[in-house]
Design a protein around this motif. Sequence first.
Motif, PDB file in Angstrom:
ATOM      1  N   GLY A  13       1.403   6.183   6.184  1.00  0.00           N
ATOM      2  CA  GLY A  13       2.564   6.521   5.363  1.00  0.00           C
ATOM      3  C   GLY A  13       3.011   7.952   5.563  1.00  0.00           C
ATOM      4  O   GLY A  13       4.213   8.231   5.701  1.00  0.00           O
ATOM      5  N   GLU A  14       2.047   8.880   5.600  1.00  0.00           N
ATOM      6  CA  GLU A  14       2.426  10.274   5.821  1.00  0.00           C
ATOM      7  C   GLU A  14       3.053  10.461   7.198  1.00  0.00           C
ATOM      8  O   GLU A  14       3.988  11.236   7.369  1.00  0.00           O
ATOM      9  CB  GLU A  14       1.198  11.178   5.714  1.00  0.00           C
ATOM     10  CG  GLU A  14       1.535  12.654   5.723  1.00  0.00           C
ATOM     11  CD  GLU A  14       0.600  13.487   6.564  1.00  0.00           C
ATOM     12  OE1 GLU A  14       0.973  14.619   6.916  1.00  0.00           O
ATOM     13  OE2 GLU A  14      -0.497  13.012   6.867  1.00  0.00           O
ATOM     14  N   LEU A  67      -7.201   2.580   1.817  1.00  0.00           N
ATOM     15  CA  LEU A  67      -6.547   3.746   1.224  1.00  0.00           C
ATOM     16  C   LEU A  67      -6.274   4.804   2.287  1.00  0.00           C
ATOM     17  O   LEU A  67      -5.157   5.318   2.391  1.00  0.00           O
ATOM     18  CB  LEU A  67      -7.428   4.325   0.112  1.00  0.00           C
ATOM     19  CG  LEU A  67      -6.937   5.665  -0.480  1.00  0.00           C
ATOM     20  CD1 LEU A  67      -5.582   5.493  -1.165  1.00  0.00           C
ATOM     21  CD2 LEU A  67      -7.961   6.236  -1.447  1.00  0.00           C
ATOM     22  N   LEU A  68      -7.280   5.126   3.074  1.00  0.00           N
ATOM     23  CA  LEU A  68      -7.127   6.155   4.102  1.00  0.00           C
ATOM     24  C   LEU A  68      -6.104   5.740   5.151  1.00  0.00           C
ATOM     25  O   LEU A  68      -5.267   6.548   5.575  1.00  0.00           O
ATOM     26  CB  LEU A  68      -8.483   6.427   4.757  1.00  0.00           C
ATOM     27  CG  LEU A  68      -8.528   7.525   5.822  1.00  0.00           C
ATOM     28  CD1 LEU A  68      -8.070   8.856   5.222  1.00  0.00           C
ATOM     29  CD2 LEU A  68      -9.932   7.651   6.399  1.00  0.00           C
ATOM     30  N   TYR A  69      -6.150   4.487   5.576  1.00  0.00           N
ATOM     31  CA  TYR A  69      -5.191   3.996   6.566  1.00  0.00           C
ATOM     32  C   TYR A  69      -3.766   4.083   6.027  1.00  0.00           C
ATOM     33  O   TYR A  69      -2.838   4.496   6.731  1.00  0.00           O
ATOM     34  CB  TYR A  69      -5.528   2.555   6.938  1.00  0.00           C
ATOM     35  CG  TYR A  69      -4.739   2.014   8.111  1.00  0.00           C
ATOM     36  CD1 TYR A  69      -5.273   2.049   9.393  1.00  0.00           C
ATOM     37  CD2 TYR A  69      -3.477   1.467   7.936  1.00  0.00           C
ATOM     38  CE1 TYR A  69      -4.564   1.560  10.478  1.00  0.00           C
ATOM     39  CE2 TYR A  69      -2.749   0.978   9.003  1.00  0.00           C
ATOM     40  CZ  TYR A  69      -3.302   1.027  10.277  1.00  0.00           C
ATOM     41  OH  TYR A  69      -2.575   0.539  11.348  1.00  0.00           O
ATOM     42  N   SER A  70      -3.595   3.708   4.765  1.00  0.00           N
ATOM     43  CA  SER A  70      -2.268   3.759   4.146  1.00  0.00           C
ATOM     44  C   SER A  70      -1.746   5.184   4.067  1.00  0.00           C
ATOM     45  O   SER A  70      -0.565   5.444   4.337  1.00  0.00           O
ATOM     46  CB  SER A  70      -2.324   3.142   2.743  1.00  0.00           C
ATOM     47  OG  SER A  70      -1.104   3.313   2.067  1.00  0.00           O
ATOM     48  N   LYS A 121       0.820  -1.205   0.000  1.00  0.00           N
ATOM     49  CA  LYS A 121       0.000   0.000   0.000  1.00  0.00           C
ATOM     50  C   LYS A 121       0.860   1.264   0.000  1.00  0.00           C
ATOM     51  O   LYS A 121       0.483   2.278  -0.595  1.00  0.00           O
ATOM     52  CB  LYS A 121      -0.926  -0.005   1.223  1.00  0.00           C
ATOM     53  CG  LYS A 121      -2.030  -1.036   1.167  1.00  0.00           C
ATOM     54  CD  LYS A 121      -3.010  -0.708   0.041  1.00  0.00           C
ATOM     55  CE  LYS A 121      -4.167  -1.703   0.009  1.00  0.00           C
ATOM     56  NZ  LYS A 121      -5.087  -1.411  -1.112  1.00  0.00           N
ATOM     57  N   PHE A 122       2.003   1.201   0.687  1.00  0.00           N
ATOM     58  CA  PHE A 122       2.880   2.373   0.771  1.00  0.00           C
ATOM     59  C   PHE A 122       3.337   2.797  -0.616  1.00  0.00           C
ATOM     60  O   PHE A 122       3.282   3.980  -0.970  1.00  0.00           O
ATOM     61  CB  PHE A 122       4.079   2.057   1.663  1.00  0.00           C
ATOM     62  CG  PHE A 122       5.030   3.206   1.842  1.00  0.00           C
ATOM     63  CD1 PHE A 122       4.806   4.175   2.813  1.00  0.00           C
ATOM     64  CD2 PHE A 122       6.159   3.323   1.043  1.00  0.00           C
ATOM     65  CE1 PHE A 122       5.684   5.234   2.983  1.00  0.00           C
ATOM     66  CE2 PHE A 122       7.040   4.374   1.209  1.00  0.00           C
ATOM     67  CZ  PHE A 122       6.801   5.333   2.179  1.00  0.00           C
ATOM     68  N   PHE A 123       3.781   1.848  -1.416  1.00  0.00           N
ATOM     69  CA  PHE A 123       4.298   2.196  -2.741  1.00  0.00           C
ATOM     70  C   PHE A 123       3.178   2.392  -3.766  1.00  0.00           C
ATOM     71  O   PHE A 123       3.371   3.109  -4.749  1.00  0.00           O
ATOM     72  CB  PHE A 123       5.294   1.133  -3.212  1.00  0.00           C
ATOM     73  CG  PHE A 123       6.597   1.177  -2.459  1.00  0.00           C
ATOM     74  CD1 PHE A 123       7.503   2.199  -2.675  1.00  0.00           C
ATOM     75  CD2 PHE A 123       6.895   0.225  -1.510  1.00  0.00           C
ATOM     76  CE1 PHE A 123       8.692   2.265  -1.970  1.00  0.00           C
ATOM     77  CE2 PHE A 123       8.083   0.268  -0.808  1.00  0.00           C
ATOM     78  CZ  PHE A 123       8.981   1.295  -1.031  1.00  0.00           C
ATOM     79  N   GLY A 171     -11.144   5.004  -9.959  1.00  0.00           N
ATOM     80  CA  GLY A 171     -11.492   5.901  -8.867  1.00  0.00           C
ATOM     81  C   GLY A 171     -11.189   5.357  -7.488  1.00  0.00           C
ATOM     82  O   GLY A 171     -11.521   5.993  -6.492  1.00  0.00           O
ATOM     83  N   SER A 172     -10.568   4.175  -7.397  1.00  0.00           N
ATOM     84  CA  SER A 172     -10.278   3.591  -6.087  1.00  0.00           C
ATOM     85  C   SER A 172      -9.202   4.353  -5.343  1.00  0.00           C
ATOM     86  O   SER A 172      -9.085   4.220  -4.125  1.00  0.00           O
ATOM     87  CB  SER A 172      -9.849   2.126  -6.247  1.00  0.00           C
ATOM     88  OG  SER A 172      -8.675   2.035  -7.036  1.00  0.00           O
ATOM     89  N   SER A 173      -8.383   5.138  -6.066  1.00  0.00           N
ATOM     90  CA  SER A 173      -7.308   5.898  -5.429  1.00  0.00           C
ATOM     91  C   SER A 173      -7.697   7.345  -5.161  1.00  0.00           C
ATOM     92  O   SER A 173      -6.848   8.136  -4.747  1.00  0.00           O
ATOM     93  CB  SER A 173      -6.040   5.861  -6.303  1.00  0.00           C
ATOM     94  OG  SER A 173      -5.583   4.539  -6.461  1.00  0.00           O
TER      95      SER A 173
END
Length: 530
Positions: free
Chosen positions: A170-171, A163-166, A93-95, A382-384
């Motif tokens: 990550g941030e 997505l939100l968790y990643s 997910k990070f990359f 649209g998943s991202s």
Amino acid sequence: MDVNLNLDTQVVPITLFVAVLCLCLVIGHLLDENRWVNESITAIIIGCVVGTIILIISNWKSSHFLRFDEQLFFIYLLPPIIFNAGFQVKKKKFFQNFLPIMLFGVTGVFISTSIVAAGCWWVFPKFGLKGLTISEYLSVGTIFSSTDTVCTLQVLHQDETPLLYSLVFGEGVVNDATSVVLFNAVQKINADTLGGKAALRILLDFFYLFSTSTILGVTLEPVSHLVLSCAGWAIDIIYSSRIGLWQVNTRTLHSSVREIALMILIAYLSYMLAELFELSGILTVFFAGVLMSHYAWHNVTESSRITTKHTFAAMSFIAETFIFLYVGMDALDYEQWKMSILSFGASIGMYSSVMLLILVGRAAFVFPLSIISNYMNRVGDGSSKITAKHQVVIWWAGLMRGAVSVALAFKQFTLSGVTLDPIDATMITTTIVVVLFSTIVFGFLTKPLISYLLPPNTSNIDRTRSLKEDMTLPLLSFEESASENLSRAKENISMLIERPVYTIHSYWRRFDDTYMRPIFGGPPRNTDLP
């Protein structure tokens, strides 16, 4: 004789501090199911209670068992926290979300630092705080731009909002590393005013530290692979001629102990080498953790893999609890508060101004950079896409300040853990108040906010699905004609423009599976998974 006397005087305080630390862990475990209170809030509250008791017993002279040197934070406490963040990061997910994570974690730090530093430069003199240099104002900007996303991550569900968790996780880890690198870069500024040359030097120093520290962390991966592989081969050779259950168990035990010890020492060696070369040890140890979990971790025994994950997580957890406990106790340092040069009203005004600058600085980059990220990922299903509700959660997640902010403030404004200057004492108390307020108040409000924005079992849940990786992307081939290769090259460029992150990630994974994993370790990837 003096050494023994000093040791004897420290035994009781250290024993008491460790006992209180154990109390934090026990109470945190009992409150584990309570999503309103996380370990950080628990440690701060216990620190305040213990500090109050010590303050009363000492007749309002001190609220500490011990007073620690600021180097303790950077040499012993921050490395395990940052390394574990890199080691535990979900690399897939990070990359996949690398672009928005780097936008928030790197570009966002610059924007937030600029706004907070400029705001403090304008506001502080109005409350009577004068005497800070340009370098110190920029340091204040980096101190209050470092985030602590633990409370938000505790509420978010990775399966429901991947997505939100990643993005939040990550941030958070990139933000910490970037803040430390930028903090080190601004330390070299001696100018009275921030002109074009000074700003350019900060940027050049930052990119120099960022790039060289990253390269050092990446290049140490072959060393860890070589050491762990050689250690495994040596143990195999020694025990290959022995047969029997007792010998096999002994080999596993001995190899696991040595493998875990080597991984810990190599990780710490990466940090110390970076500090030796005057680079950013935090960034180096972060990327060392990412690559060690990606390659070297697969070269050890199964028992070592399980043990190392828990060992690194435990070391990080203890270090972070230690820092928050110390912050809670330091918040009641009567001598430090008495040394502050501001009145009560001016202090409240300055604390409120700093919190407002943090809110504005955070909003100034989260929402615009989210629009840029959505535009660059406009091609696809649209998943991202980062929705408006996701943007609010990301903004809120970065409002809390934690261990890195405390460590940077102590490094900037204390000497051996003691503040001798009234201005420095004021800045330490300001940092502590901001950390306490943001962690406790924003931490308590995190669950109801996320429950309101992202209620479970509704259409608001992120339906990001795992897309099957297209492993047949066109590549140039020497077996094809020039016209075929030219057509493939145009198609490559078109895909790179339309979906840059997806395309680069796909090519990297093919290169990683073909060349890197066979050399440095790692199981063959299941191409059905992203």
